[in-house]
Structures are given as C-alpha cells and as structure tokens.
Design a protein around this motif. Structure first.
Motif, short mmCIF file in Angstrom:
data_model
loop_
_atom_site.label_atom_id
_atom_site.label_comp_id
_atom_site.label_asym_id
_atom_site.label_seq_id
_atom_site.Cartn_x
_atom_site.Cartn_y
_atom_site.Cartn_z
N PHE A 128 0.85 -1.19 0.00
CA PHE A 128 0.00 0.00 0.00
C PHE A 128 0.89 1.25 0.00
O PHE A 128 0.96 2.00 0.97
CB PHE A 128 -0.92 0.01 1.23
N TYR A 129 1.56 1.46 -1.12
CA TYR A 129 2.55 2.53 -1.19
C TYR A 129 1.92 3.91 -1.11
O TYR A 129 2.52 4.84 -0.57
CB TYR A 129 3.38 2.40 -2.48
N GLN A 130 0.72 4.05 -1.64
CA GLN A 130 0.05 5.35 -1.59
C GLN A 130 -0.28 5.73 -0.15
O GLN A 130 -0.08 6.85 0.27
CB GLN A 130 -1.22 5.32 -2.43
N PHE A 131 -0.79 4.76 0.61
CA PHE A 131 -1.09 5.03 2.02
C PHE A 131 0.18 5.36 2.80
O PHE A 131 0.19 6.25 3.65
CB PHE A 131 -1.79 3.84 2.67
N ALA A 132 1.25 4.63 2.49
CA ALA A 132 2.52 4.87 3.19
C ALA A 132 3.05 6.26 2.89
O ALA A 132 3.53 6.97 3.79
CB ALA A 132 3.54 3.81 2.80
N SER A 133 2.97 6.69 1.63
CA SER A 133 3.46 8.03 1.28
C SER A 133 2.58 9.12 1.89
O SER A 133 3.09 10.16 2.32
CB SER A 133 3.56 8.19 -0.23
N GLN A 134 1.26 8.89 1.93
CA GLN A 134 0.37 9.87 2.55
C GLN A 134 0.62 9.99 4.06
O GLN A 134 0.62 11.08 4.62
CB GLN A 134 -1.11 9.49 2.30
N LEU A 135 0.87 8.85 4.68
CA LEU A 135 1.17 8.85 6.11
C LEU A 135 2.49 9.56 6.38
O LEU A 135 2.62 10.31 7.36
CB LEU A 135 1.20 7.41 6.63
N LEU A 136 3.48 9.34 5.53
CA LEU A 136 4.76 10.02 5.67
C LEU A 136 4.61 11.52 5.52
O LEU A 136 5.18 12.30 6.30
CB LEU A 136 5.76 9.48 4.65
N LYS A 137 3.83 11.97 4.55
CA LYS A 137 3.58 13.40 4.38
C LYS A 137 2.88 13.99 5.60
O LYS A 137 3.21 15.08 6.06
CB LYS A 137 2.73 13.64 3.13
N PHE A 138 1.91 13.23 6.13
CA PHE A 138 1.19 13.68 7.33
C PHE A 138 2.14 13.86 8.51
O PHE A 138 2.10 14.87 9.21
CB PHE A 138 0.09 12.68 7.68
N VAL A 139 2.99 12.87 8.70
CA VAL A 139 3.93 12.93 9.83
C VAL A 139 4.91 14.08 9.64
O VAL A 139 5.22 14.80 10.60
CB VAL A 139 4.66 11.58 10.00
N LYS A 140 5.40 14.28 8.44
CA LYS A 140 6.36 15.35 8.19
C LYS A 140 5.76 16.74 8.40
O LYS A 140 6.45 17.67 8.82
CB LYS A 140 6.90 15.26 6.77
N ILE A 141 4.47 16.89 8.11
CA ILE A 141 3.84 18.21 8.20
C ILE A 141 3.25 18.45 9.58
O ILE A 141 3.47 19.49 10.20
CB ILE A 141 2.76 18.37 7.12
N VAL A 142 2.51 17.50 10.11
CA VAL A 142 1.72 17.73 11.32
C VAL A 142 2.53 17.55 12.60
O VAL A 142 2.36 18.32 13.55
CB VAL A 142 0.48 16.81 11.32
N MET A 143 3.40 16.56 12.65
CA MET A 143 4.06 16.26 13.92
C MET A 143 4.98 17.37 14.44
O MET A 143 5.00 17.61 15.65
CB MET A 143 4.81 14.93 13.82
N PRO A 144 5.74 18.09 13.60
CA PRO A 144 6.50 19.21 14.18
C PRO A 144 5.61 20.26 14.83
O PRO A 144 5.93 20.78 15.91
CB PRO A 144 7.27 19.79 12.99
N PHE A 145 4.48 20.57 14.20
CA PHE A 145 3.55 21.52 14.79
C PHE A 145 2.94 20.98 16.07
O PHE A 145 2.71 21.72 17.03
CB PHE A 145 2.46 21.90 13.79
N ALA A 146 2.66 19.68 16.10
CA ALA A 146 2.10 19.08 17.31
C ALA A 146 3.11 19.11 18.45
O ALA A 146 2.74 19.38 19.60
CB ALA A 146 1.67 17.65 17.03
N LEU A 147 4.38 18.85 18.16
CA LEU A 147 5.41 18.92 19.20
C LEU A 147 5.57 20.34 19.73
O LEU A 147 5.66 20.55 20.95
CB LEU A 147 6.73 18.41 18.65
N ILE A 148 5.58 21.32 18.84
CA ILE A 148 5.71 22.71 19.28
C ILE A 148 4.49 23.13 20.09
O ILE A 148 4.61 23.79 21.12
CB ILE A 148 5.94 23.63 18.07
N ALA A 149 3.29 22.73 19.64
CA ALA A 149 2.07 23.06 20.38
C ALA A 149 2.07 22.40 21.75
O ALA A 149 1.65 23.00 22.74
CB ALA A 149 0.85 22.63 19.58
N ALA A 150 2.55 21.17 21.83
CA ALA A 150 2.60 20.48 23.12
C ALA A 150 3.57 21.17 24.07
O ALA A 150 3.28 21.32 25.27
CB ALA A 150 3.00 19.03 22.91
N LEU A 151 4.72 21.61 23.56
CA LEU A 151 5.67 22.32 24.41
C LEU A 151 5.13 23.67 24.86
O LEU A 151 5.32 24.08 26.01
CB LEU A 151 7.00 22.48 23.69
N ILE A 152 4.43 24.38 23.98
CA ILE A 152 3.82 25.66 24.35
C ILE A 152 2.74 25.43 25.40
O ILE A 152 2.64 26.18 26.38
CB ILE A 152 3.26 26.38 23.11
N LEU A 153 1.95 24.38 25.23
CA LEU A 153 0.92 24.05 26.21
C LEU A 153 1.54 23.70 27.56
O LEU A 153 1.05 24.11 28.61
CB LEU A 153 0.07 22.88 25.70
#
Length: 109
Positions: A76-101
């Motif tokens: 399921f290469y399409q799902f894997a690439s979409q998940l990778l894009k999600f992690v690359k975009i969302v997780m840095p913002f989530a980490l920064i938001a968690a630290l600010i919180l």
C-alpha cells in the motif's frame, strides 16, 4: 586606591596567590535526591504531566512509523506516502504546540 606590594621572590615562586579551597562537606545537590526511586515513581504533578505528554507523543510517533512500515511492506505505497507526508507536516507543529501548552500550564510562571 590600595596598592599591594609583593616580594620579587614570592612573585617568582607564585607564593603570593592565596588559593581558596572549596568546601566539599555540604553538597548543593545530591544524586540520590534527584534520581531516587520515590521521585521517579511518584513525581510532582507538573513532572507527571510532562512524562505523560512526552509519552503520548512518543507513542503516536512509534505507531505512525509502524503503520507506515506495514503499509510499505504489504504494497500500500500510496497510504505509506500519505502517512509520511502527514507525519512530516503535522508532527513538528504538534510537538511545538505540546511544548507551548506545557509552558502555558506551568504553575511556576
């Protein structure tokens, strides 16, 4: 202005310097107070929140990477690439938001 006179022989032997010795009898911080089992098993509420926050973020990241690996292995290469894009975009913002919180909810400020 006070002038200090030093004998030349004392100057050459470096005997004029009064060296202070540090008093080691009273430690400022003991290793047993920081890393004691009671402090690790029953931390203060603020530290417990930080443990929980970092544990949840780590769990989400490990789960996402295992899902990506599963999708890539099973074709399921399409799902894997979409998940990778999600992690690359969302997780840095989530980490920064968690630290600010975490800083915002800090009762010491």
């Amino acid at each position: 202005m006070k002038v200090q006179t030093i004998n030349f022989r004392d100057f050459m032997n470096n005997d004029y310097n009064v060296k202070r010795k540090f008093d080691y009898r009273l430690p400022l911080l003991s290793v047993t107070t920081v890393f004691s089992p009671s402090s690790l098993l029953s931390p203060p509420p603020l530290v417990a929140k930080a443990y929980l926050l970092m544990g949840c973020i780590g769990f989400v990241l490990i789960t996402m990477s295992l899902m990506e690996k599963y999708f890539a292995i099973n074709g399921f290469y399409q799902f894997a690439s979409q998940l990778l894009k999600f992690v690359k975009i969302v997780m840095p913002f989530a980490l920064i938001a968690a630290l600010i919180l975490f800083v915002y909810l800090n009762p010491l400020l």
